[in-house]
Structure formats: C-alpha cells, structure tokens
Design an enzyme around this catalytic site. Structure first.
Site, PDB file in Angstrom:
ATOM      1  N   PHE A  11      -3.603   7.991  10.039  1.00 31.28           N
ATOM      2  CA  PHE A  11      -2.412   8.846   9.954  1.00 31.28           C
ATOM      3  C   PHE A  11      -1.149   8.090  10.390  1.00 31.28           C
ATOM      4  O   PHE A  11      -0.189   7.948   9.627  1.00 31.28           O
ATOM      5  CB  PHE A  11      -2.632  10.090  10.811  1.00 31.28           C
ATOM      6  CG  PHE A  11      -1.397  10.880  11.115  1.00 31.28           C
ATOM      7  CD1 PHE A  11      -0.591  11.351  10.098  1.00 31.28           C
ATOM      8  CD2 PHE A  11      -1.059  11.167  12.433  1.00 31.28           C
ATOM      9  CE1 PHE A  11       0.555  12.085  10.381  1.00 31.28           C
ATOM     10  CE2 PHE A  11       0.072  11.904  12.725  1.00 31.28           C
ATOM     11  CZ  PHE A  11       0.886  12.365  11.699  1.00 31.28           C
ATOM     12  N   ASP A  33     -14.278  -3.999  11.525  1.00 30.42           N
ATOM     13  CA  ASP A  33     -14.869  -3.230  12.621  1.00 30.42           C
ATOM     14  C   ASP A  33     -14.483  -3.907  13.938  1.00 30.42           C
ATOM     15  O   ASP A  33     -14.891  -5.045  14.203  1.00 30.42           O
ATOM     16  CB  ASP A  33     -16.390  -3.192  12.449  1.00 30.42           C
ATOM     17  CG  ASP A  33     -17.098  -2.428  13.566  1.00 30.42           C
ATOM     18  OD1 ASP A  33     -16.434  -1.967  14.508  1.00 30.42           O
ATOM     19  OD2 ASP A  33     -18.342  -2.325  13.490  1.00 30.42           O
ATOM     20  N   LEU A  34     -13.703  -3.221  14.763  1.00 32.19           N
ATOM     21  CA  LEU A  34     -13.225  -3.837  15.999  1.00 32.19           C
ATOM     22  C   LEU A  34     -14.339  -4.122  17.000  1.00 32.19           C
ATOM     23  O   LEU A  34     -14.144  -4.915  17.928  1.00 32.19           O
ATOM     24  CB  LEU A  34     -12.164  -2.948  16.655  1.00 32.19           C
ATOM     25  CG  LEU A  34     -10.833  -2.841  15.911  1.00 32.19           C
ATOM     26  CD1 LEU A  34      -9.896  -1.897  16.650  1.00 32.19           C
ATOM     27  CD2 LEU A  34     -10.180  -4.207  15.747  1.00 32.19           C
ATOM     28  N   ALA A  56      -5.627   1.452  15.957  1.00 27.14           N
ATOM     29  CA  ALA A  56      -6.999   1.874  15.665  1.00 27.14           C
ATOM     30  C   ALA A  56      -7.667   2.421  16.924  1.00 27.14           C
ATOM     31  O   ALA A  56      -7.472   1.920  18.027  1.00 27.14           O
ATOM     32  CB  ALA A  56      -7.809   0.700  15.122  1.00 27.14           C
ATOM     33  N   TYR A 123     -11.899  10.904  26.013  1.00 32.39           N
ATOM     34  CA  TYR A 123     -10.836  10.265  25.245  1.00 32.39           C
ATOM     35  C   TYR A 123      -9.790   9.678  26.187  1.00 32.39           C
ATOM     36  O   TYR A 123      -9.438   8.492  26.104  1.00 32.39           O
ATOM     37  CB  TYR A 123     -10.179  11.278  24.304  1.00 32.39           C
ATOM     38  CG  TYR A 123      -8.888  10.780  23.709  1.00 32.39           C
ATOM     39  CD1 TYR A 123      -8.862   9.688  22.847  1.00 32.39           C
ATOM     40  CD2 TYR A 123      -7.676  11.398  24.018  1.00 32.39           C
ATOM     41  CE1 TYR A 123      -7.680   9.226  22.305  1.00 32.39           C
ATOM     42  CE2 TYR A 123      -6.485  10.942  23.475  1.00 32.39           C
ATOM     43  CZ  TYR A 123      -6.493   9.855  22.625  1.00 32.39           C
ATOM     44  OH  TYR A 123      -5.316   9.394  22.098  1.00 32.39           O
ATOM     45  N   LYS A 127      -8.869   5.652  27.137  1.00 31.04           N
ATOM     46  CA  LYS A 127      -7.531   5.089  26.957  1.00 31.04           C
ATOM     47  C   LYS A 127      -7.017   4.468  28.259  1.00 31.04           C
ATOM     48  O   LYS A 127      -6.385   3.402  28.249  1.00 31.04           O
ATOM     49  CB  LYS A 127      -6.565   6.165  26.461  1.00 31.04           C
ATOM     50  CG  LYS A 127      -6.734   6.515  24.996  1.00 31.04           C
ATOM     51  CD  LYS A 127      -6.363   5.334  24.091  1.00 31.04           C
ATOM     52  CE  LYS A 127      -6.277   5.724  22.636  1.00 31.04           C
ATOM     53  NZ  LYS A 127      -5.860   4.605  21.764  1.00 31.04           N
ATOM     54  N   PHE A 149       3.103  11.175  23.443  1.00 31.10           N
ATOM     55  CA  PHE A 149       2.724  12.573  23.629  1.00 31.10           C
ATOM     56  C   PHE A 149       2.398  13.146  22.244  1.00 31.10           C
ATOM     57  O   PHE A 149       2.545  12.458  21.233  1.00 31.10           O
ATOM     58  CB  PHE A 149       3.851  13.325  24.327  1.00 31.10           C
ATOM     59  CG  PHE A 149       3.912  13.013  25.808  1.00 31.10           C
ATOM     60  CD1 PHE A 149       3.623  13.985  26.754  1.00 31.10           C
ATOM     61  CD2 PHE A 149       4.228  11.742  26.252  1.00 31.10           C
ATOM     62  CE1 PHE A 149       3.641  13.694  28.117  1.00 31.10           C
ATOM     63  CE2 PHE A 149       4.260  11.430  27.615  1.00 31.10           C
ATOM     64  CZ  PHE A 149       3.962  12.410  28.551  1.00 31.10           C
ATOM     65  N   ASN A 150       1.909  14.370  22.191  1.00 34.23           N
ATOM     66  CA  ASN A 150       1.426  14.919  20.926  1.00 34.23           C
ATOM     67  C   ASN A 150       2.471  14.812  19.827  1.00 34.23           C
ATOM     68  O   ASN A 150       3.652  15.080  20.057  1.00 34.23           O
ATOM     69  CB  ASN A 150       1.039  16.389  21.110  1.00 34.23           C
ATOM     70  CG  ASN A 150      -0.177  16.550  21.989  1.00 34.23           C
ATOM     71  OD1 ASN A 150      -0.136  16.215  23.166  1.00 34.23           O
ATOM     72  ND2 ASN A 150      -1.256  17.061  21.434  1.00 34.23           N
TER      73      ASN A 150
END
Length: 291
Positions: A11, A33-34, A56, A123, A127, A149-150
């Site tokens: 996205f 593929d990381l 990613a 998640y 991070k 932020f979102n």
C-alpha cells in the site's frame, strides 16, 4: 537518487514509488524474501543504492501468526542492514518505517518521541525490537527511524478499518460490523506520510526518531459521520465483540513538532489533507456514486 525500496508492491510502497519517481528519483524495488539473507545481499549489491526506504513488513495487528512479526520485522530488517554495511559506497540515508504502536497506551497526549515505549501486542513489540536492533548499526549506517501514526488512502487492504468502512459505503451496504467505536486514532493521508519520508531521506538526522503524524485524532464515530455525509448513505453499525481486541489502544495521537521543526529549517511545508478529502478520494477510487 537511486532509492532501494522494500515493500514496493504494498500500500505505502506504491504511493511512495509514484511520488519519488515524480520528483525525479529512480526506484529499485527489492522484491526478495527478507528472511533469505543471501537473496537480500544479492539484491542490495545489484542495486548499489544512494538511499534506502524500508517499508516491507507485517503491519496488520491482527495477523494470525505471531512469530511472523519477528521473522519479518526484526530478522528481515537485520538481514537488510547486514547487506547494506557490505556496500563499498554506503547510502546517504536508510529510512526504516517503525510504528506509533510502540508507544502503547499513554497518559501523555500528543505523544512525543521521547515517550517511553510500552508496546501492547506482537506487532508493536516486533517494531520496537527492530528499532533497538537497528540502532546497533548506527555507527556504520545513517539510519533514520520513523514512527508513523495511523494513515489510510486508496489501495489500503480492507483488513484495515477505514478501507473496510469505505467499501461498505461505496456499495451502499445495509450494515457493518465493527469493534470498539470509541477508539481515537489519527487517520492521516498516505500522501502526507510519503511526502514526509521523501523529505526525511534528504534532511533526516542519522540516529534520530521522527513521529510522522498530524496531531489530529478522530473517533470511529466521527469517520462514520463524515462518510455518511459525503456519500449520502447511512449504515447500521453493529458492534461485534470478536472485533474488540484485548489490550486495545484507546487513543493514539502524536506530536509532529520535531518533524515540522526539521522541515521548517529547510523551508519545507508538509501538506496535511483533511479527513474529508481523504475519505472522498477513497470513495471515488472505490467507485462510489456520490450524487
């Protein structure tokens, strides 16, 4: 600049690539593929980038496989940084996208970058672990960490609440099932985030962390009201307990002061689209009839 971009087909990656190319930069998509160190090293050596934007990762909080968060977000990032340090000519900036979710539930709001992190889910924990790991490379690479932020926009997966709502309004559905309607989030525009990333590639200070935000939170009931007004349609909202997450963040609102001060130093103003404009563009992209 030649920019190596991970997550190029995602996205944010699609929006960032379009913006950067429009500004005259070359985008080299890293599609390997990381978690495969050898593949990552080959991709980095082939690219020989002037800068890196690392988008990613697994970003959906409700992802079913908890271990995948760490495999991709931490180990994958480690592989990328290990490959970058082997370059003869180091990139001028390595921008890593973390998340404002690392802050958890804070009494202080808007949240500043010095706020002690308190992640509430895998998640966010992955991070934060990525951030700590990345800073061990700061003596060898010019790393800039962002905590967006979102944000939302056309093309975001309907796993996320705003595109889910837009899709329901676009097809004029009778009802929608949601979780907690009282949570407050910034629902910024992806274009603002991409503009910030591109500016930080030029002017971000290595070793620093920057919130990418507007400081303007909205409750979901506010979003529903705007969508109803601009679409001319009303949805019946049903609260589904299955969608109410444990350890839900109640309010997530950031302070953009540090980012905006840096931009002001360089004569840059980051436009912040209104929520109504963002939702309008998403409805148009979804093929809604707003007459």
């Amino acid at each position: 600049m030649k920019i190596l971009l991970t997550g190029a087909s995602g996205f944010t990656g699609l929006h960032f690539a379009k913006l950067a190319q429009g500004a005259g930069h070359e985008i080299v998509a890293c599609r390997v593929d990381l978690t495969d160190l050898s593949a990552v090293q080959n991709a980095v050596m082939d690219a020989q980038p002037d800068a890196v934007v690392h988008l990613a990762g697994i970003s959906f909080v409700g992802h079913a496989d908890d271990t995948a968060f760490y495999a991709v977000n931490v180990v994958g990032t480690t592989n990328l940084l290990n490959a970058l340090v082997k370059l003869t000519h180091k990139p001028r900036c390595v921008l890593l996208a973390s998340s404002a979710n690392v802050y958890g539930n804070c009494i202080n709001s808007p949240i500043v970058e010095s706020q002690l992190p308190s992640p509430l889910n895998h998640y966010a924990s992955s991070k934060l672990a990525m951030e700590h790991m990345a800073l061990t490379f700061q003596d060898r690479l010019p790393i800039v960490i962002t905590r967006p932020f979102n944000y939302t926009g056309a093309g975001q997966h309907i796993n996320f609440v705003i595109p889910k709502l837009v899709e329901h309004f676009a097809r004029r559905a009778d009802s929608v099932s949601l979780g907690n309607l009282q949570i407050e989030r910034e629902f910024n525009d992806v274009q603002m985030v991409c503009n910030a990333y591109l500016a930080l590639l030029q002017y971000g200070q290595p070793g620093e962390i920057y919130n990418v935000c507007s400081g303007k939170p909205y409750a979901l009931v506010d979003v529903l009201e705007v969508l109803s007004r601009i679409s001319g349609h009303t949805l019946k909202v049903e609260v589904n307990p299955a969608f109410v997450r444990l350890n839900e963040l109640h309010r997530l609102c950031g302070s953009p002061d540090k980012l905006w001060a840096l931009m002001a130093q360089h004569g840059i103003e980051l436009p912040v689209p209104k929520l109504e404009d963002t939702l309008q563009s998403m409805l148009l992209a979804a093929g809604a009839d707003h007459s």
